[in-house]
Every structure is written in C-alpha cells, then in structure tokens.
Design a protein around this motif. Sequence first.
Motif, PDB file in Angstrom:
ATOM      1  N   ASN A  74       0.753  -1.122   0.059  1.00 14.08           N
ATOM      2  CA  ASN A  74      -0.157   0.069  -0.004  1.00 14.08           C
ATOM      3  C   ASN A  74       0.818   1.232   0.097  1.00 14.08           C
ATOM      4  O   ASN A  74       0.334   2.284  -0.001  1.00 14.08           O
ATOM      5  CB  ASN A  74      -1.037  -0.023   1.211  1.00 14.08           C
ATOM      6  CG  ASN A  74      -2.330  -0.637   0.863  1.00 14.08           C
ATOM      7  OD1 ASN A  74      -2.665  -0.941  -0.224  1.00 14.08           O
ATOM      8  ND2 ASN A  74      -2.846  -1.185   2.019  1.00 14.08           N
ATOM      9  N   PHE A  75       2.241   1.027   0.246  1.00 14.78           N
ATOM     10  CA  PHE A  75       3.135   2.205   0.469  1.00 14.78           C
ATOM     11  C   PHE A  75       4.031   2.272  -0.809  1.00 14.78           C
ATOM     12  O   PHE A  75       4.365   1.111  -1.339  1.00 14.78           O
ATOM     13  CB  PHE A  75       3.825   2.299   1.610  1.00 14.78           C
ATOM     14  CG  PHE A  75       2.976   2.293   2.833  1.00 14.78           C
ATOM     15  CD1 PHE A  75       2.827   3.619   3.416  1.00 14.78           C
ATOM     16  CD2 PHE A  75       2.325   1.225   3.196  1.00 14.78           C
ATOM     17  CE1 PHE A  75       1.864   3.395   4.421  1.00 14.78           C
ATOM     18  CE2 PHE A  75       1.240   1.097   4.276  1.00 14.78           C
ATOM     19  CZ  PHE A  75       1.067   2.581   5.125  1.00 14.78           C
ATOM     20  N   PRO A  76       4.746   3.530  -1.267  1.00 14.61           N
ATOM     21  CA  PRO A  76       5.324   3.724  -2.533  1.00 14.61           C
ATOM     22  C   PRO A  76       6.635   3.439  -1.991  1.00 14.61           C
ATOM     23  O   PRO A  76       7.702   4.069  -1.968  1.00 14.61           O
ATOM     24  CB  PRO A  76       5.228   5.198  -2.800  1.00 14.61           C
ATOM     25  CG  PRO A  76       4.695   5.979  -1.652  1.00 14.61           C
ATOM     26  CD  PRO A  76       4.169   4.764  -0.697  1.00 14.61           C
ATOM     27  N   LEU A  77       6.966   2.029  -1.883  1.00 11.99           N
ATOM     28  CA  LEU A  77       8.275   1.365  -1.475  1.00 11.99           C
ATOM     29  C   LEU A  77       8.993   0.638  -2.649  1.00 11.99           C
ATOM     30  O   LEU A  77      10.073   0.045  -2.305  1.00 11.99           O
ATOM     31  CB  LEU A  77       8.098   0.335  -0.230  1.00 11.99           C
ATOM     32  CG  LEU A  77       7.515   0.905   0.925  1.00 11.99           C
ATOM     33  CD1 LEU A  77       7.310  -0.054   1.991  1.00 11.99           C
ATOM     34  CD2 LEU A  77       8.387   2.008   1.544  1.00 11.99           C
ATOM     35  N   GLY A  78       8.498   1.018  -3.870  1.00 16.04           N
ATOM     36  CA  GLY A  78       9.121   0.189  -5.168  1.00 16.04           C
ATOM     37  C   GLY A  78       9.150  -1.224  -4.996  1.00 16.04           C
ATOM     38  O   GLY A  78       8.056  -1.717  -4.523  1.00 16.04           O
ATOM     39  N   PRO A  79       9.945  -1.832  -5.461  1.00 13.82           N
ATOM     40  CA  PRO A  79      10.215  -3.308  -5.800  1.00 13.82           C
ATOM     41  C   PRO A  79       9.996  -4.005  -4.206  1.00 13.82           C
ATOM     42  O   PRO A  79       9.555  -5.166  -3.928  1.00 13.82           O
ATOM     43  CB  PRO A  79      11.617  -3.618  -5.983  1.00 13.82           C
ATOM     44  CG  PRO A  79      12.066  -2.300  -6.668  1.00 13.82           C
ATOM     45  CD  PRO A  79      11.272  -1.273  -6.187  1.00 13.82           C
TER      46      PRO A  79
END
Length: 417
Positions: free
Chosen positions: A19-24
């Motif tokens: 749900n969070f923009p943490l990439g791969p």
Amino acid sequence: MKMHRSILTLALLAFLASNFPLGPIGVYSRFPTIAALVVSCVVLISRTRLTGISPVFVTLYLFLTYSFITTFWTESVSLSLIKWILYGVTCIAFLAVGTAVAQNSPADSNPFEPLKWLLLPMMISSVIALVTGLGWADGNFRGMCGNSNSLGASIVLTSPWVIYELKKSWNMRWRRRWLLMLAASIVVVMFATHSRAALCAFLILPAFATRQLKLGRKIALAYFFLIVLIGTYIFKPEFFDVLYHSYVAKRSDSILASRGNQMEDSWDAAKQGGVFGEGFGVSVGVSRYWDWTTFSRVSREKGNSVLAIVEETGVVGLSFYIALLVAVYLAFRRLSRTMDPDQKLIANIAMGYFLAALIHGQFEAWFLSFGPDVSVYWGTIGMALGGMTRKANYERNTRMETAPRAGVLAPATGARS
C-alpha cells in the motif's frame, strides 16, 4: 511459538507494504514471507484445535475448490490459475497460522498482538505527515500511503489491537493515557482521509466492542453524544452541510461520484458471470489481453466485492462464499456464549470487525484479491478464533465449570459417609 508469531507479523508487514510507495520492496517482499508462512502453517497444523471452528476451514476449502473449477472455462487460464494459487495460499496460511499463534498465547494476553507492529508505524508516520502538512492529495489525506482509501482501510483492519488494549489496560493510568492519545490520533487521521467506506467500517467496530460495557456507561456515552449533537445543531448548524459535502458527497455533485461508473460496469459484468461465473480472477472482456508483463494492469477496478464474486465465480460461487461468512459468524456467536470476560471481549471485537469488513467490501472489491486487505483480514479472523479457543482459556473455563459441580457434590458425599 515466538518464531511463528514473528513470521506472521513479518508476512502481514510485507503485504501491507504494497500500500506504500516502497518500489520493488513493497511489490515483491510478500512472496518470500508467504513462503515462510506456509512452512509455519504446515508445522502448526498438529497444534491447532479445530473444535468449534472447523466449519470455517471446511467452507473456505469448498469455496476455494469451486473457484478452482471455474478456471476450466476462464478467458485466461494462466491468469486465473496464478491468482487462484496466490489467493488460496494467502487465505489458508494467514487464517491457520493466525489461529494457531493465538491459541498458544498466554491467557488474557492480546491475541491481536501482531497487528500492533502494523498499526503503530503507520500511525506514527501519518501523524508526522499530518503535522508537517505532507501527504495530501485532492483534499484527502493519504499520509505515506499510496492513496487515502488504502490508508483508511489499513487503519481499520489493524485497529482491533488498540481496542483490546484499551479495555484491558483501563486501570493503568499512564498506559491508558497514551492509548487514548493513540485512539484520538486514529480518529483524526481517519476523518482526514475522507474515505467513506473506511469511515463506515471504523464507526461499526468500536460500537460492537462497547457491548461489554455496563449499562450505566452505555447510557453515559449515549447521553454525551446526544448533547454534542444537539449543541452542534444549535450553535453551528452549517456544520452538517459541511459534513455532508465533505464526507457523504465527497465534494462532488453526486453521492456515487466516481463509483457510479464502476458499479455500472461491475453490475453488467456480474450479469455476464451468471450462474457459474466467468473464471476466478478475471475482468470480463479485459483479461484475455493479459500476459506476463501486464499482471496487474490488465484488470478493471470493480468497486464491489459481491459483484466481483458473481462476475468471477457466479451465483454458485457467491453461495459458497455466503456459507463461509455464515460459518465465521456462527463460530464467533457460539464462542461468545461464555462466562469468561476475556473471551467475550474478543468475541465482541471479532463480530464488529467481521461486520465492518463486510460493509467495507461493498465499496472496495478486495474479497478475492491477493493484497494487503485479504491478508490482514484473514490473519485477524484467525487471531480472533484462536484467542477465543486458546488452550489457557479452555483449561480455565473447564475449571470454572467443574468447580461449582464439585462444591455441590461434596456435601452429599460427606453425608453418605
């Protein structure tokens, strides 16, 4: 058991990370953790007591079996099989391990303990973003999350931990104070998200949890909210117009807003699904263009879990899923009929959680997804079932039931001698 609890917590964190923009990391971290969770599931099978909760596992198995059968006529066999495997493994592993871990936890301990490590980091980051003015998009607060609806859903689905802690720690002054501060920050963040589905679910969960309060406290709470409502209407009547436009209509001309087109498309697709469904995991008319490079992109946002179930598995699949929901509810209902106050508290939280998730799913189609909502939901359902059937409570309840009988029989035995 500590190792299995740690694996469950890490798996929940890995799924929620998507749900969070943490990439791969956010996308792929769930795969190694779900593999570890499956190993835990196999190891813990022999330690799980299924008395009173076996219908939940049986009906889940039946629903998954029929869902697999629908892959025989799907428009994309590869996509349906992959999604079915991922979904089935997620539901079974989180439910089974959540149940086993909670069953082997100490008496009167918080069965929702793994949720703490999801809720606290999420709330700390959200409060920091809220104070610094970050994390806003189109007038809705999303914190460090991808969007406001995901943040609202994540908070609601992990909130049973704080509700249980508040009840059990009420007589500890300093612990109660920081838990109340946490609860207040949750309320503020939830309203800042303007997520209508999450807010509806959020209001239901504590309402059920307060069923265990004494009648006097219930009346005091009702009186307080009534006074606040009347006072607001008298001194600031325009507040209700603001409330309607901000949360009900969500600053648009229609209550349905963007949901209208979604629901229309999903209704048409559900009608096409008919009795037997169009195949697990597919979006009618779209999934046939799927290939390995477009795993998530070739799909349609469905907006309603029930319509999504009918579209993919038909009326037959919906019948199996309803049977699963009934089995979960009846298990909670039966286990709530006890003299044990701790078990009653868990049951009230569990039934509120169950209803809140059911209502939330009518506005967000996540019931059949391989995502954070499904993993946290089935993990929490498992923790609730395990908390109400844990070994320590079972032994204590057995002593409570046998003690009065022994007290009654003892005098009679003495009289005969």
